[in-house]
Write a protein that holds these residues in place. Structure first.
Motif, PDB file in Angstrom:
ATOM      1  N   LEU A   1       0.781  -1.370   0.104  1.00 36.30           N
ATOM      2  CA  LEU A   1      -0.033   0.038  -0.032  1.00 36.30           C
ATOM      3  C   LEU A   1       0.901   1.342  -0.061  1.00 36.30           C
ATOM      4  O   LEU A   1       0.496   2.273  -0.453  1.00 36.30           O
ATOM      5  CB  LEU A   1      -1.034   0.017   1.385  1.00 36.30           C
ATOM      6  N   LEU A   2       2.004   1.108   0.701  1.00 35.15           N
ATOM      7  CA  LEU A   2       3.020   2.349   0.732  1.00 35.15           C
ATOM      8  C   LEU A   2       3.506   2.541  -0.530  1.00 35.15           C
ATOM      9  O   LEU A   2       3.888   3.651  -1.036  1.00 35.15           O
ATOM     10  CB  LEU A   2       3.878   2.109   1.704  1.00 35.15           C
ATOM     11  N   GLY A   3       3.712   1.669  -1.416  1.00 35.84           N
ATOM     12  CA  GLY A   3       4.294   1.512  -2.801  1.00 35.84           C
ATOM     13  C   GLY A   3       5.919   1.970  -2.373  1.00 35.84           C
ATOM     14  O   GLY A   3       6.244   2.954  -1.961  1.00 35.84           O
ATOM     15  N   ALA A   4       6.540   0.925  -2.847  1.00 34.29           N
ATOM     16  CA  ALA A   4       8.203   1.088  -2.492  1.00 34.29           C
ATOM     17  C   ALA A   4       8.585   2.236  -3.421  1.00 34.29           C
ATOM     18  O   ALA A   4       8.262   2.387  -4.432  1.00 34.29           O
ATOM     19  CB  ALA A   4       8.884  -0.261  -2.965  1.00 34.29           C
TER      20      ALA A   4
END
Lengths: 221, 317
Positions: B314-317
């Motif tokens: 969800l945070l997105g790398a």
């Protein structure tokens, strides 16, 4: 590595540790451990605020970081410790729902918070925009803690943790609120906390315990 | 070149076998200091092993071949695990053979054999310990898999050497999702190695024991091998933790000359020293859980690992 990338990565790490501490608070039964965790949450919040202040070059944020350190890491935990010693409430805090279920609900709330924050974080321009979802999740988890706990002291800790989440949301979405508002909130928090502290003693005098389920029954005499 | 890698491989395995009891001894020493007792010497586990190897085996009359074979299978499985984990260098012939999921399979094999052997004699303690160990095992395994998936997702591979190389190549800063995975891994490590929140390694005579209850019928060289295997298991878990979360210092492919290898050994010893002290501290600070709290504890580890995956996605790398 570019310095702003490094700051963003470090901030994500701090945001994740805030979320981790929130989950740890959700899983703890003892009030004393909760207060320690609350102090840790304040410390991480202090570091993240300092980091944002440094990377954005905003002097005001340094002040609010100092305020966080004074109020949430030193003053409030100290007062809470003394309070629960005086009340003799350091041991038990029974939950209404068992802990694994609470954690599962918390997991659902995290997904919900991320979904909710997605459109906002796409519009934001700050380097901290990715962490808005985490800030929202921290607020929801603190809410959940207030709902699932029975004792007055733990509910107040949940309330304080929620304020931590709000503060983090403010720094991550907009680089913090104006100084006047921030000071106002800090004062409100302190005054509210003192009033609640007086309430604890009143509740205990009336019902001989801090269990809030006693307050649901009407008193006849 | 292949001869050199084989030498390196055997050196790594021998080192693991040699220093695993030392690691256990170091933890025991730190625990004794923290409890302000006189600490046993660091060589205590070695003396114990030597004493046990010199004794004669006492076998129960009804012991089957399985009971006698199990210590060797346990020890062999743990040595194989030590060969697969890239604790010093990543360019190892064994490490390429099996990925981390096969590693969990090896741990499971060892557990099944120990439990069967414990039930083989038919004493109450043995079967009780075996049942409890299976309960802990089936709860800890999914949590461990989830922890590994966190690392796999970051590096795009299920082989531990690739995980190490990917994480040393990218940056020295931990990914946020790994923070959750690290906490979950620590909880699984404590549960799987019969350490304090779940089991107490320091006592033999308690109704709550798990690992010791299973090893109760073993004596002499069999017991020595079982103990050595459990030391190796703890050492292996520590090395998996280093490979996933603290991969600095491990000699990566292409940069593994003599100097780099020497440095890697020194770094490994330093990490083990710190990790042993930290484990002793955690064990001294926490109280043993009731056995019925163990599912809750391990469910929490599982949820934390899932949370790590979520944060990553969800945070997105």
């Amino acid at each position: 590595m570019h310095p702003s990338h490094l700051t963003a990565a470090l901030l994500k790490l701090l945001a994740a540790s805030l979320l981790l501490i929130s989950f740890a608070m959700l899983s703890r039964r003892r009030t004393q451990r909760l207060i320690t965790l609350f102090a840790w949450q304040g410390a991480v919040l202090f570091m993240s605020t300092l980091l944002v202040a440094h990377s954005a070059g905003l002097r005001e944020l340094y002040y609010s970081a100092a305020l966080t350190l004074l109020l949430k890491v030193i003053a409030l935990p100290w007062i809470l410790h003394r309070l629960i010693h005086r009340l003799g409430a350091q041991w038990d805090s029974e939950t209404l729902v068992n802990i694994p279920t609470t954690m599962l609900v918390g997991l659902g709330l995290v997904i919900f918070a991320f979904g909710l924050a997605h459109p906002i974080s796409r519009m934001a321009t700050t380097i901290t925009r990715n962490t808005i979802g985490i800030a929202l999740a921290i607020i929801f988890l603190a809410f959940l803690m207030m709902i699932t706990r029975r004792k007055a002291v733990t509910q107040v800790i949940g309330f304080l943790a929620m304020e931590n989440g709000l503060f983090f949301a403010a720094t991550s979405a907009t680089y913090g609120m104006p100084m006047v508002i921030e000071l106002g909130i800090a004062l409100d928090l302190l005054v509210g906390f003192f009033i609640l502290g007086i309430f604890f003693f009143q509740i205990r005098e009336q019902f001989d315990s801090l269990d809030l389920s006693n307050m649901e029954a009407l008193k006849e005499d | 070149m292949t001869a050199l890698t084989m030498v390196r491989q055997f050196g790594e395995v021998l080192l693991a076998i040699a220093i695993a009891p030392l690691f256990t001894g170091w933890i025991a020493q730190c625990r004794a200091w923290l409890q302000s007792r006189a600490a046993p010497p660091l060589t205590q586990p070695y003396r114990m092993l030597r004493k046990l190897f010199q004794k004669d085996v006492a076998l129960a009359t009804h012991a089957s071949a399985l009971f006698r074979m199990t210590p060797y299978i346990l020890f062999g499985a743990m040595v194989l695990v030590a060969a697969i984990i890239p604790s010093i260098a990543t360019d190892l012939p064994f490490a390429r053979v099996a990925d981390a999921i096969a590693l969990i399979g090896l741990f499971a094999t060892a557990r099944v054999f120990l439990s069967l052997a414990a039930m083989d004699i038919g004493t109450a303690f043995g079967s009780m310990g075996a049942r409890r160990d299976m309960m802990i095992g089936f709860l800890a395994e999914p949590a461990l898999l989830m922890v590994l998936f966190n690392a796999f997702l970051l590096s795009g591979s299920t082989a531990l050497p690739s995980v190490v190389e990917a994480s040393t190549a990218h940056s020295f800063l931990m990914d946020p999702s790994l923070l959750f995975a690290a906490v979950a891994f620590l909880m699984v490590l404590l549960a799987e190695n019969a350490r304090i929140p779940i089991d107490n390694p320091a006592t033999h005579l308690e109704l709550t024991m798990i690992h010791e209850a299973m090893a109760l019928e073993y004596s002499a060289r069999h017991l020595a091998l079982v103990e050595w295997a459990s030391d190796l298991k703890l050492f292996n878990y520590a090395c998996i933790g280093f490979a996933l979360f603290l991969p600095w210092g491990i000699a990566t492919h292409g940069a593994d000359g003599g100097l780099a290898l020497g440095l890697a050994v020194a770094v490994l010893l330093a990490k083990l020293t710190v990790a042993g002290a930290a484990l002793a501290l955690i064990e001294s600070l926490s109280a043993k859980l009731r056995i019925f709290r163990a599912p809750e504890y391990l469910a929490m580890a599982f949820l934390l690992a899932v949370l790590g995956l979520l944060v990553h996605l969800l945070l997105g790398a």
